[in-house]
Design a protein around this motif. Structure first.
Motif, PDB file in Angstrom:
ATOM      1  N   UNK A 250      10.725  -7.257   2.113  1.00 32.04           N
ATOM      2  CA  UNK A 250       9.704  -8.254   1.224  1.00 32.04           C
ATOM      3  C   UNK A 250       8.250  -7.849   1.945  1.00 32.04           C
ATOM      4  N   UNK A 251       7.479  -8.112   0.847  1.00 32.40           N
ATOM      5  CA  UNK A 251       5.944  -7.631   0.986  1.00 32.40           C
ATOM      6  C   UNK A 251       5.269  -8.424   2.370  1.00 32.40           C
ATOM      7  N   UNK A 252       5.831  -9.550   3.010  1.00 28.73           N
ATOM      8  CA  UNK A 252       5.401 -10.058   3.829  1.00 28.73           C
ATOM      9  C   UNK A 252       6.166 -10.248   4.909  1.00 28.73           C
ATOM     10  N   UNK A 253       7.373  -9.549   5.140  1.00 37.12           N
ATOM     11  CA  UNK A 253       8.178  -9.310   6.199  1.00 37.12           C
ATOM     12  C   UNK A 253       7.612  -8.853   7.497  1.00 37.12           C
ATOM     13  N   UNK A 254       6.662  -8.077   7.478  1.00 34.46           N
ATOM     14  CA  UNK A 254       5.988  -7.632   8.730  1.00 34.46           C
ATOM     15  C   UNK A 254       5.587  -8.887   9.530  1.00 34.46           C
ATOM     16  N   UNK A 255       5.019  -9.948   8.572  1.00 36.82           N
ATOM     17  CA  UNK A 255       4.345 -11.114   9.284  1.00 36.82           C
ATOM     18  C   UNK A 255       5.234 -11.731  10.213  1.00 36.82           C
ATOM     19  N   UNK A 256       6.612 -11.629   9.930  1.00 38.86           N
ATOM     20  CA  UNK A 256       7.453 -12.387  10.655  1.00 38.86           C
ATOM     21  C   UNK A 256       8.045 -11.613  12.106  1.00 38.86           C
ATOM     22  N   UNK A 257       7.559 -10.584  12.283  1.00 34.88           N
ATOM     23  CA  UNK A 257       7.942 -10.013  13.419  1.00 34.88           C
ATOM     24  C   UNK A 257       6.962  -9.870  14.583  1.00 34.88           C
ATOM     25  N   UNK A 267       9.850   2.195  15.121  1.00 35.91           N
ATOM     26  CA  UNK A 267      10.738   3.503  15.838  1.00 35.91           C
ATOM     27  C   UNK A 267      12.086   3.534  15.231  1.00 35.91           C
ATOM     28  N   UNK A 268      12.908   2.811  14.909  1.00 36.78           N
ATOM     29  CA  UNK A 268      14.173   2.913  14.338  1.00 36.78           C
ATOM     30  C   UNK A 268      13.947   3.288  12.999  1.00 36.78           C
ATOM     31  N   UNK A 269      13.242   2.762  12.128  1.00 36.84           N
ATOM     32  CA  UNK A 269      13.145   3.407  10.930  1.00 36.84           C
ATOM     33  C   UNK A 269      12.811   4.893  10.876  1.00 36.84           C
ATOM     34  N   UNK A 270      11.887   5.174  11.704  1.00 36.52           N
ATOM     35  CA  UNK A 270      11.186   6.649  11.876  1.00 36.52           C
ATOM     36  C   UNK A 270      12.363   7.488  12.192  1.00 36.52           C
ATOM     37  N   UNK A 271      13.175   7.066  13.187  1.00 37.78           N
ATOM     38  CA  UNK A 271      14.245   7.815  13.603  1.00 37.78           C
ATOM     39  C   UNK A 271      15.269   8.135  12.276  1.00 37.78           C
ATOM     40  N   UNK A 272      15.528   7.345  11.655  1.00 39.09           N
ATOM     41  CA  UNK A 272      16.354   7.166  10.417  1.00 39.09           C
ATOM     42  C   UNK A 272      15.522   7.961   9.273  1.00 39.09           C
ATOM     43  N   UNK A 273      14.281   8.488   9.309  1.00 41.52           N
ATOM     44  CA  UNK A 273      13.543   9.135   8.247  1.00 41.52           C
ATOM     45  C   UNK A 273      13.152   8.226   7.165  1.00 41.52           C
ATOM     46  N   UNK A 274      13.042   6.913   7.324  1.00 38.82           N
ATOM     47  CA  UNK A 274      12.538   6.014   6.402  1.00 38.82           C
ATOM     48  C   UNK A 274      11.154   6.294   6.189  1.00 38.82           C
ATOM     49  N   UNK A 275      10.564   6.158   4.937  1.00 39.18           N
ATOM     50  CA  UNK A 275       9.076   6.207   4.721  1.00 39.18           C
ATOM     51  C   UNK A 275       8.632   4.726   4.567  1.00 39.18           C
ATOM     52  N   UNK A 276       9.553   3.991   4.555  1.00 42.86           N
ATOM     53  CA  UNK A 276       8.981   2.495   4.013  1.00 42.86           C
ATOM     54  C   UNK A 276       8.576   1.575   5.266  1.00 42.86           C
ATOM     55  N   UNK A 277       7.732   2.204   6.245  1.00 43.23           N
ATOM     56  CA  UNK A 277       7.382   1.784   7.347  1.00 43.23           C
ATOM     57  C   UNK A 277       5.821   1.500   7.482  1.00 43.23           C
ATOM     58  N   UNK A 278       5.175   2.148   6.568  1.00 41.62           N
ATOM     59  CA  UNK A 278       3.697   2.174   6.670  1.00 41.62           C
ATOM     60  C   UNK A 278       2.900   0.971   6.815  1.00 41.62           C
ATOM     61  N   UNK A 279       3.335  -0.265   5.853  1.00 39.82           N
ATOM     62  CA  UNK A 279       2.893  -1.566   6.276  1.00 39.82           C
ATOM     63  C   UNK A 279       3.121  -2.255   7.523  1.00 39.82           C
ATOM     64  N   UNK A 280       4.472  -1.867   8.132  1.00 44.22           N
ATOM     65  CA  UNK A 280       4.601  -2.399   9.376  1.00 44.22           C
ATOM     66  C   UNK A 280       3.729  -1.909  10.669  1.00 44.22           C
ATOM     67  N   UNK A 281       3.445  -0.331  10.422  1.00 43.36           N
ATOM     68  CA  UNK A 281       2.610   0.223  11.426  1.00 43.36           C
ATOM     69  C   UNK A 281       1.100  -0.341  11.041  1.00 43.36           C
ATOM     70  N   UNK A 282       0.572  -0.525   9.915  1.00 47.83           N
ATOM     71  CA  UNK A 282      -0.609  -1.370   9.682  1.00 47.83           C
ATOM     72  C   UNK A 282      -0.761  -2.560  10.281  1.00 47.83           C
ATOM     73  N   UNK A 283       0.337  -3.498  10.031  1.00 54.50           N
ATOM     74  CA  UNK A 283       0.159  -4.828  10.682  1.00 54.50           C
ATOM     75  C   UNK A 283       0.236  -4.689  12.191  1.00 54.50           C
ATOM     76  N   UNK A 284       0.976  -3.686  12.803  1.00 53.29           N
ATOM     77  CA  UNK A 284       1.020  -3.627  14.313  1.00 53.29           C
ATOM     78  C   UNK A 284      -0.301  -3.071  14.786  1.00 53.29           C
ATOM     79  N   UNK A 285      -1.005  -2.321  14.365  1.00 54.87           N
ATOM     80  CA  UNK A 285      -2.497  -1.832  14.715  1.00 54.87           C
ATOM     81  C   UNK A 285      -3.344  -2.724  14.193  1.00 54.87           C
ATOM     82  N   UNK A 286      -3.397  -3.575  13.213  1.00 52.45           N
ATOM     83  CA  UNK A 286      -4.189  -4.322  12.800  1.00 52.45           C
ATOM     84  C   UNK A 286      -4.338  -5.657  13.753  1.00 52.45           C
ATOM     85  N   UNK A 287      -3.219  -6.032  14.432  1.00 53.78           N
ATOM     86  CA  UNK A 287      -3.212  -7.031  15.365  1.00 53.78           C
ATOM     87  C   UNK A 287      -4.197  -6.868  16.577  1.00 53.78           C
ATOM     88  N   UNK A 288      -4.268  -5.653  16.965  1.00 56.13           N
ATOM     89  CA  UNK A 288      -4.964  -5.176  18.092  1.00 56.13           C
ATOM     90  C   UNK A 288      -6.510  -5.260  17.468  1.00 56.13           C
TER      91      UNK A 288
END
Length: 369
Positions: A250-257, A267-288
């Motif tokens: 979901x578009x807002x799923x990263x906000x629930x983690x 880390x898990x998705x990158x190990x699997x070779x998934x490309x659908x993690x950029x919005x999660x990375x942005x959310x992680x760094x944006x909080x800091x």
């Protein structure tokens, strides 16, 4: 104890800190209260249409609405608070008196930065550990009582669940945590050594550990050279290194983690070779980055409003509002570039801070000394 605090924080520092924190809290209460009124007026018809109970509206929706938006727009509240009370101090000639008494502008910034540190720490803790849990409740309320559509199913899902192990689901229903047309292939040296199929797999939601699935009407083919072993059955419990959150996006799923959950998920998705993690990375760094912005925006606000102006605080407040909205807009634009144009997530999260740090430097140079 009082003498120790008095030595660490002289009366001037305590005065500025109390003004800063007090004005910050007051601005949050004022603006969020107005936002609640507008939001309630806009959604009243939906609440009535979907028969939302008052307890759910108050405790599930607005009790989580307030901290989410207060934290989201914290840079705006910091800027408004600093400019408002600093312009008032300057208008009353209090800053002139402080500078005339021998205190430099750099010295005056010390309580400002201490207050910014408190706000930054609280914002980061809330955004990283507390608010994500509230977002789950708030988004579930929106789905049920505001008819906000969320993805609850997926089709033709293929992912790497472990090294050399590929899972495939023809259809997955997140409401029942059930998948259909399942297959699991295990490779060694690029050769298929095991192939499992099942008509249905069911995620075990009450298990004490993760990754528990129940396969129904399964068939397992084990290949060893020219030999083949076939095992069939109606039901088997198995460990498959995937979870429902890996199958539905979901578009807002990263906000629930929470931040630790985000880090593990990325880390898990990158190990699997998934490309659908950029919005999660942005959310992680944006909080800091957003928490750190409290220091930058405090410096800009204090530098802009420390000088006494003929027009009062109107001009400083106008400039401050324009800059704070520009910061929020720049955050949105850089995040969009990261998600859609391949910009590194770390750079996208910190670009607004980099630009505004340069603005802060020039504002500081122009501040009264």
């Amino acid at each position: 104890m009082k003498n120790l605090l008095a030595r660490i924080f002289p009366r001037l520092d305590r005065y500025i800190i109390s003004k800063f924190i007090g004005t910050y809290i007051y601005s949050i209460i004022l603006i969020i209260s107005i936002s609640i009124v507008f939001d309630f007026n806009e959604n009243l018809n939906k609440f009535a249409t979907y028969h939302a109970p008052w307890t759910a509206i108050v405790f599930d929706y607005y009790a989580n609405f307030v901290p989410y938006f207060a934290n989201l727009f914290s840079p705006l509240f910091v800027f408004i608070a600093v400019i408002f009370f600093t312009s008032k101090l300057a208008g009353n000639s209090e800053i002139i008196a402080m500078l005339s008494a021998g205190a430099s502008f750099k010295r005056l910034l010390r309580p400002y930065m201490f207050s910014a540190a408190i706000i930054a720490a609280v914002n980061f803790y809330l955004g990283a550990y507390v608010i994500p849990h509230g977002n789950v409740v708030r988004l579930n309320f929106e789905t049920q009582y505001k008819n906000k559509r969320r993805v609850t199913s997926a089709s033709n899902v293929q992912l790497q669940v472990a090294p050399n192990v590929i899972a495939y689901l023809q259809q997955y229903d997140n409401t029942t945590r059930r998948g259909y047309g399942f297959s699991l292939d295990h490779f060694e040296d690029k050769k298929l050594v095991s192939h499992m199929t099942a008509n249905v797999i069911q995620y075990d939601t009450i298990s004490d550990s993760r990754y528990h699935w129940k396969a129904l009407n399964y068939k397992i083919r084990t290949l060893k050279g020219l030999r083949e072993k076939i095992q069939t059955g109606t039901e088997i419990d198995t460990m498959i290194m995937m979870e429902p959150m890996d199958l539905i996006f979901n578009t807002d799923q990263q906000e629930t983690f929470t931040s630790p959950e985000l880090k593990r998920y990325i880390s898990k998705q990158q190990e699997r070779g998934s490309q659908n993690v950029i919005q999660y990375e942005v959310e992680y760094h944006k909080r800091i980055a957003t928490s750190f912005a409290s220091f930058i925006l405090t410096l800009i606000g204090a530098s802009l409003s420390a000088r006494k102006r003929k027009g009062g605080m109107g001009l400083s407040l106008g400039i401050g509002l324009a800059l704070s909205f520009s910061y929020i807009l720049l955050q949105t634009i850089s995040a969009t570039f990261a998600i859609n144009a391949g910009m590194p997530a770390l750079l996208a999260a910190w670009i607004p801070n980099m630009i505004f740090a340069v603005i802060a430097y020039f504002c500081y140079r122009l501040a009264p000394d």
